[in-house]
Scaffold this motif. Structure first.
Motif, PDB file in Angstrom:
ATOM      1  N   ARG A  39       0.730  -1.158  -0.041  1.00 25.05           N
ATOM      2  CA  ARG A  39       0.019  -0.015  -0.027  1.00 25.05           C
ATOM      3  C   ARG A  39       0.979   1.274  -0.100  1.00 25.05           C
ATOM      4  O   ARG A  39       0.591   2.176  -0.616  1.00 25.05           O
ATOM      5  N   LEU A  40       1.727   1.094   0.916  1.00 16.09           N
ATOM      6  CA  LEU A  40       2.955   2.362   0.854  1.00 16.09           C
ATOM      7  C   LEU A  40       3.368   2.438  -0.572  1.00 16.09           C
ATOM      8  O   LEU A  40       3.420   3.723  -1.198  1.00 16.09           O
ATOM      9  N   ARG A  46       2.257   1.790  -3.489  1.00 17.87           N
ATOM     10  CA  ARG A  46       1.172   2.371  -4.458  1.00 17.87           C
ATOM     11  C   ARG A  46       0.935   3.878  -4.253  1.00 17.87           C
ATOM     12  O   ARG A  46       0.781   4.484  -5.072  1.00 17.87           O
ATOM     13  N   ARG A  47       0.907   4.007  -2.834  1.00 18.79           N
ATOM     14  CA  ARG A  47       0.592   5.501  -2.685  1.00 18.79           C
ATOM     15  C   ARG A  47       1.506   6.543  -2.968  1.00 18.79           C
ATOM     16  O   ARG A  47       1.324   7.575  -3.579  1.00 18.79           O
ATOM     17  N   LEU A  48       2.809   6.093  -2.579  1.00 18.51           N
ATOM     18  CA  LEU A  48       4.063   6.860  -3.114  1.00 18.51           C
ATOM     19  C   LEU A  48       4.038   7.099  -4.706  1.00 18.51           C
ATOM     20  O   LEU A  48       4.463   8.198  -5.087  1.00 18.51           O
ATOM     21  N   ALA A  49       3.735   6.056  -5.326  1.00 22.63           N
ATOM     22  CA  ALA A  49       3.847   5.989  -6.860  1.00 22.63           C
ATOM     23  C   ALA A  49       2.957   6.999  -7.243  1.00 22.63           C
ATOM     24  O   ALA A  49       3.079   7.512  -8.426  1.00 22.63           O
ATOM     25  N   ALA A  50       1.637   7.061  -6.634  1.00 25.98           N
ATOM     26  CA  ALA A  50       0.583   7.955  -7.189  1.00 25.98           C
ATOM     27  C   ALA A  50       0.851   9.335  -6.795  1.00 25.98           C
ATOM     28  O   ALA A  50       0.037  10.412  -7.227  1.00 25.98           O
ATOM     29  N   ALA A 107      13.547  11.252  -2.010  1.00 27.51           N
ATOM     30  CA  ALA A 107      12.518  12.114  -1.517  1.00 27.51           C
ATOM     31  C   ALA A 107      12.238  12.400  -0.334  1.00 27.51           C
ATOM     32  O   ALA A 107      11.598  13.219   0.147  1.00 27.51           O
ATOM     33  N   GLY A 108      13.243  11.767   0.634  1.00 30.03           N
ATOM     34  CA  GLY A 108      12.953  12.039   2.202  1.00 30.03           C
ATOM     35  C   GLY A 108      12.261  11.222   2.867  1.00 30.03           C
ATOM     36  O   GLY A 108      11.116  10.630   2.345  1.00 30.03           O
ATOM     37  N   LEU A 109      12.578  10.844   4.096  1.00 33.32           N
ATOM     38  CA  LEU A 109      11.745   9.978   4.982  1.00 33.32           C
ATOM     39  C   LEU A 109      10.463  10.794   5.094  1.00 33.32           C
ATOM     40  O   LEU A 109       9.354   9.837   5.633  1.00 33.32           O
ATOM     41  N   GLU A 110      10.221  11.827   5.172  1.00 33.94           N
ATOM     42  CA  GLU A 110       9.097  12.528   5.576  1.00 33.94           C
ATOM     43  C   GLU A 110       7.801  12.145   4.668  1.00 33.94           C
ATOM     44  O   GLU A 110       6.715  11.769   4.946  1.00 33.94           O
ATOM     45  N   ALA A 111       8.198  11.923   3.281  1.00 29.82           N
ATOM     46  CA  ALA A 111       7.341  11.549   2.185  1.00 29.82           C
ATOM     47  C   ALA A 111       7.002   9.980   2.592  1.00 29.82           C
ATOM     48  O   ALA A 111       5.679   9.816   2.344  1.00 29.82           O
ATOM     49  N   HIS A 145       2.970   8.674   4.115  1.00 26.61           N
ATOM     50  CA  HIS A 145       2.148   7.788   3.194  1.00 26.61           C
ATOM     51  C   HIS A 145       2.137   6.284   3.776  1.00 26.61           C
ATOM     52  O   HIS A 145       1.457   5.312   3.387  1.00 26.61           O
ATOM     53  N   TRP A 146       2.681   6.231   4.973  1.00 28.52           N
ATOM     54  CA  TRP A 146       2.660   4.805   5.513  1.00 28.52           C
ATOM     55  C   TRP A 146       1.331   4.508   6.266  1.00 28.52           C
ATOM     56  O   TRP A 146       0.842   5.205   6.784  1.00 28.52           O
ATOM     57  N   PRO A 147       0.642   3.499   5.840  1.00 32.05           N
ATOM     58  CA  PRO A 147      -0.807   3.020   6.026  1.00 32.05           C
ATOM     59  C   PRO A 147      -0.516   2.253   7.382  1.00 32.05           C
ATOM     60  O   PRO A 147      -1.789   1.925   7.868  1.00 32.05           O
ATOM     61  N   GLY A 148       0.229   1.794   7.856  1.00 29.94           N
ATOM     62  CA  GLY A 148       0.309   0.919   9.108  1.00 29.94           C
ATOM     63  C   GLY A 148       0.511   1.613  10.384  1.00 29.94           C
ATOM     64  O   GLY A 148       0.512   2.802  10.774  1.00 29.94           O
TER      65      GLY A 148
END
Length: 139
Positions: free
Chosen positions: A50-51, A53-57, A110-114, A118-121
């Motif tokens: 999920r992470l 997919r979210r980052l790619a979008a 992109a940095g850890l903040e990005a 987007h982390w879903p867990g």
């Protein structure tokens, strides 16, 4: 070699593919996670997918990062792997190692903040992800 252009071409392509496969296996051995981190990686797989997919979008991330993540998703979706999935433990190890290497490159670019945004867990899952990938969590 054989005197036939097509046979020489076929042999050359086969040797090149074999050498590329061997080089990728060596790279996997060099970046593999240590100890119980592989087990943690397999447990985190749904959240990591999920992470990715979210980052790619995310259109705010650099194009190169999104392309890498898209290629990673394509690799994970393909039934062809460096090490076939039916081989116990090792079959999924190549996927975990490649995901780890790509996430390291995403954090560098992109940095850890990005990634954190987007982390879903859970927080524990994110801590395990940072240990697995070798990235440093924010203080």
């Amino acid at each position: 070699m054989t005197g036939s252009f097509w046979w020489d071409l076929l042999i050359g392509v086969a040797v090149a593919l074999l050498l590329a496969w061997a080089a990728l296996l060596v790279a996997l051995v060099l970046v593999r996670p240590r100890g119980g981190l592989l087990r943690e990686a397999l447990r985190l797989l749904p959240d990591v997918l999920r992470l990715i997919r979210r980052l790619a979008a995310d259109k705010t991330l650099p194009r190169g990062v999104r392309i890498r993540l898209g290629l990673l998703l394509a690799y994970l979706a393909l039934p062809i792997d460096l090490v076939p999935d039916f081989i116990p433990v090792l079959g999924y190890a190549d996927d975990a190692i490649i995901v780890s290497a790509v996430l390291r490159s995403v954090v560098r670019r992109a940095g850890l903040e990005a990634v954190r945004a987007h982390w879903p867990g859970t927080e524990d899952g994110f801590a395990a992800l940072t240990r697995l990938t070798g990235i440093r969590p924010l203080p």
